[in-house]
Design a protein around this motif. Structure first.
Motif, PDB file in Angstrom:
ATOM      1  N   PRO A  54       0.846  -1.198   0.000  1.00 40.52           N
ATOM      2  CA  PRO A  54       0.000   0.000   0.000  1.00 40.52           C
ATOM      3  C   PRO A  54       0.877   1.242   0.000  1.00 40.52           C
ATOM      4  O   PRO A  54       1.941   1.266   0.611  1.00 40.52           O
ATOM      5  N   LYS A  55       0.433   2.257  -0.715  1.00 41.95           N
ATOM      6  CA  LYS A  55       1.219   3.475  -0.852  1.00 41.95           C
ATOM      7  C   LYS A  55       1.333   4.172   0.491  1.00 41.95           C
ATOM      8  O   LYS A  55       0.344   4.406   1.186  1.00 41.95           O
ATOM      9  N   GLY A  56       2.553   4.486   0.887  1.00 37.07           N
ATOM     10  CA  GLY A  56       2.790   5.190   2.136  1.00 37.07           C
ATOM     11  C   GLY A  56       3.334   6.578   1.896  1.00 37.07           C
ATOM     12  O   GLY A  56       3.257   7.118   0.782  1.00 37.07           O
ATOM     13  N   ASN A  62       3.529   3.438   6.266  1.00 39.35           N
ATOM     14  CA  ASN A  62       2.071   3.280   6.378  1.00 39.35           C
ATOM     15  C   ASN A  62       1.541   3.536   7.786  1.00 39.35           C
ATOM     16  O   ASN A  62       0.354   3.309   8.055  1.00 39.35           O
ATOM     17  N   ILE A  63       2.421   4.021   8.673  1.00 37.36           N
ATOM     18  CA  ILE A  63       2.023   4.218  10.069  1.00 37.36           C
ATOM     19  C   ILE A  63       0.818   5.141  10.186  1.00 37.36           C
ATOM     20  O   ILE A  63      -0.122   4.883  10.949  1.00 37.36           O
ATOM     21  N   CYS A  90       3.304  -5.965   1.598  1.00 37.22           N
ATOM     22  CA  CYS A  90       4.262  -5.436   2.570  1.00 37.22           C
ATOM     23  C   CYS A  90       3.807  -4.078   3.083  1.00 37.22           C
ATOM     24  O   CYS A  90       3.432  -3.202   2.298  1.00 37.22           O
ATOM     25  N   GLY A  91       3.825  -3.915   4.386  1.00 37.28           N
ATOM     26  CA  GLY A  91       3.548  -2.621   5.005  1.00 37.28           C
ATOM     27  C   GLY A  91       4.814  -2.096   5.656  1.00 37.28           C
ATOM     28  O   GLY A  91       5.663  -2.872   6.120  1.00 37.28           O
ATOM     29  N   TRP A  92       4.948  -0.776   5.683  1.00 41.61           N
ATOM     30  CA  TRP A  92       6.144  -0.154   6.245  1.00 41.61           C
ATOM     31  C   TRP A  92       5.775   0.682   7.464  1.00 41.61           C
ATOM     32  O   TRP A  92       4.841   1.475   7.425  1.00 41.61           O
ATOM     33  N   ALA A  97       9.908  -3.015   7.804  1.00 41.00           N
ATOM     34  CA  ALA A  97       8.938  -3.642   6.916  1.00 41.00           C
ATOM     35  C   ALA A  97       8.306  -4.850   7.597  1.00 41.00           C
ATOM     36  O   ALA A  97       8.965  -5.583   8.343  1.00 41.00           O
ATOM     37  N   ILE A  98       7.014  -5.053   7.343  1.00 39.95           N
ATOM     38  CA  ILE A  98       6.297  -6.241   7.806  1.00 39.95           C
ATOM     39  C   ILE A  98       5.537  -6.810   6.617  1.00 39.95           C
ATOM     40  O   ILE A  98       4.692  -6.138   6.023  1.00 39.95           O
ATOM     41  N   VAL A  99       5.847  -8.028   6.239  1.00 40.24           N
ATOM     42  CA  VAL A  99       5.146  -8.696   5.151  1.00 40.24           C
ATOM     43  C   VAL A  99       3.948  -9.435   5.730  1.00 40.24           C
ATOM     44  O   VAL A  99       4.076 -10.203   6.697  1.00 40.24           O
ATOM     45  N   CYS A 100       2.778  -9.199   5.148  1.00 39.82           N
ATOM     46  CA  CYS A 100       1.532  -9.799   5.632  1.00 39.82           C
ATOM     47  C   CYS A 100       1.068 -10.873   4.650  1.00 39.82           C
ATOM     48  O   CYS A 100       1.091 -10.662   3.432  1.00 39.82           O
TER      49      CYS A 100
END
Length: 533
Positions: A54-56, A62-63, A90-92, A97-100
């Motif tokens: 997702p665009k951060g 993405n916080i 992947c979210g940042w 980074a955290i891969v879901c």
């Protein structure tokens, strides 16, 4: 991003006022820029950047999108982003980074691995409470604890707990009857609150050797459990609170410390009570009745978990007192909070689906013939439709919505290479609600778990207790407890929504998937309650 800041007279003057001269500032800025560029172009980041995301926004990632309540967090992370970016994204969180992952095929290589067993960094936030317990640790320590504790959950030992399940179910019936006689102004009963106390009494009695009769001694414990899980989730979304020293200086950190003290005091007392009982094993107390002596002797025979820990701690050879407390804290928490929420979501599901509730009534009436007899292990095995309804409830509302792992060696999943050191979130709730895995995922369909419908399903498509070597050690205990307690409740009560047009109850994404404001239902007796406790 210092190199993007405008360099004008006022700014240079401000830098000089900090004691930096122009060459020093230039060197520091250059160092930061070079370090950032090296990180941004590292193999680690390049591998992760290949995964849909997702665009951060710069720096924060993405916080900011996840600075929302736990209900919205669940919707965004487990549903919206899975639908938009696919079963792996992947979210940042800043530079982290955290891969879901939200599909059984992609989860299997991690869950089935004997090597990828290291829990995610976020679990360390619980270490002030749970220490280095089996739930949090890894490697040799985890394998040793797991091997030592597994015998406590052998089927023959679990059968001995049926007396506890039945006794506490009788008490629960009394409490539900009283609550139904004096409902809230809208005619509802908060079944979640009552079931939480019941589940705590069961775990204390069956596994810890302490029958909790005074509710005031558990109120602080239950409040602290609930709050500390909320604090953990809040902290995980605030990167600046990652450091323990900084966190402990904040209001949230101080509240966390108060909760830890309450929880440790409670479990220390549980342990001391049990040790005292074991030490007095051969002492005859002439002040208690024959009935109480029989009850106490029965308790001594059936207890396994805490006794096993105490025996292992003799002379401090295997487990210290702190080791015992850590494991007791873990099982007290996991053994009541998850089952309480599962029972509550179950009653909510059948209240919303009266046709399925009627089929459950037919089954329990056929097996128990309108009697008040105990639910036996054989009865539990024969409650086939109840088993399907429990599983469908756990599909829709898994007690643990997700688990975190740290990738300890480079791993390829779904065509992407996950580098060592990466955090991975296995979205159990998101996978269970993935329409590619379960068509009509928001519809309660117990028949999904009939043998003919579930036989061809991916073995990792239903994992409310996780799966693989780090699956829940107490899952059989939990399923037995659910079947016994719910079979009693279904014999005595019917449940419905106070307002059938009301929106669905919101689920809050904490460590345990809890109803946001409890489960408020209309409760009516099916038959007169004549249970003696």
């Amino acid at each position: 991003m210092l190199f993007l800041l405008p360099v004008h007279g006022f700014y240079l003057q401000w830098i000089s006022g900090l004691g930096f001269n122009w060459p020093t500032w230039f060197v520091l800025t250059s160092f930061i820029v070079i370090a950032w560029l090296c990180w941004r172009n590292s193999r680690f980041v390049r591998l992760i950047s290949a995964i849909p995301s997702p665009k951060g926004v710069p720096i924060f990632g993405n916080i900011l999108q996840l600075t929302v309540g736990q209900v919205e967090f669940l919707r965004i992370v487990h549903r919206e982003w899975v639908e938009k970016h696919g079963p792996i994204y992947c979210g940042w969180g800043g530079s982290r980074a955290i891969v879901c992952i939200a599909s059984p095929e992609l989860m299997e290589p991690i869950l089935a691995s004997q090597k990828l067993i290291t829990k995610g960094k976020e679990y360390s936030y619980l270490s002030s409470w749970l220490g280095a317990c089996m739930f949090l640790t890894t490697g040799k320590r985890w394998r040793s604890r797991r091997r030592m504790l597994t015998p406590a959950f052998h089927f023959q030992i679990l059968e001995n707990f049926f007396d506890v399940f039945n006794d506490q179910s009788r008490q629960l019936i009394k409490e539900l009857e009283a609550a139904a006689a004096s409902p809230a102004d809208d005619g509802s009963v908060n079944v979640y609150k009552i079931l939480t106390q019941c589940a705590l009494d069961i775990i204390c009695d069956s596994s810890m050797g302490r029958q909790v009769r005074k509710r005031e001694e558990t109120s602080g414990y239950l409040h602290s459990i609930n709050r500390i899980t909320q604090l953990t989730m809040e902290r995980s979304l605030r990167p600046w609170l990652d450091n323990d020293v900084i966190f402990n200086l904040t209001a949230l950190g101080r509240e966390n410390q108060r909760c830890v003290k309450v929880l440790h005091d409670f479990t220390n007392q549980v342990i001391q009570d049990r040790k005292k009982m074991l030490n007095n094993n051969n002492v005859i107390d002439t002040t208690i009745s024959d009935h109480e002596k029989i009850e106490e002797n029965s308790s001594k025979r059936r207890l396994a978990f805490l006794d096993l820990l105490i025996q292992a701690s003799e002379n401090g050879e295997k487990l210290s007192d702190d080791d015992i407390r850590e494991e007791v804290d873990t099982f007290m928490f996991a053994g009541h909070d998850t089952t309480a929420t599962a029972m509550s979501w179950f009653l909510y599901c059948i209240a919303r689906n009266p046709d399925e509730q009627k089929l459950l009534f037919d089954e329990v009436d056929e097996i128990f013939e309108h009697s008040d007899r105990q639910c036996t292990p054989q009865d539990a095995a024969n409650l086939k439709y109840l088993d399907c309804c429990i599983k469908e409830t756990l599909r829709m509302y898994p007690s643990i919505p997700g688990v975190m792992r740290t990738i300890t060696e480079e791993t390829e999943i779904g065509g992407y290479v996950l580098p060592a050191g990466l955090s991975v979130a296995l979205l159990i709730y998101g996978m269970h609600r993935n329409p590619n895995v379960y068509p009509d995922p928001d519809v309660f369909k117990p028949e999904r778990f009939l043998p003919e419908q579930s036989a061809s399903r991916h073995p990792y498509a239903f994992i409310p207790f996780s799966a693989g070597p780090r699956n829940c050690i107490g899952q059989k205990y939990a399923l037995f407890e659910l079947k016994v307690v719910l079979s009693w409740v279904l014999r005595k009560f019917e449940f419905s929504l106070v307002d059938p047009t009301s929106p669905p109850v919101s689920a809050s994404s904490e460590i345990v998937l809890k109803p946001l404001d409890g489960i408020h239902l209309s409760v009516k007796s099916r038959q007169p309650c004549s249970i003696a406790v």
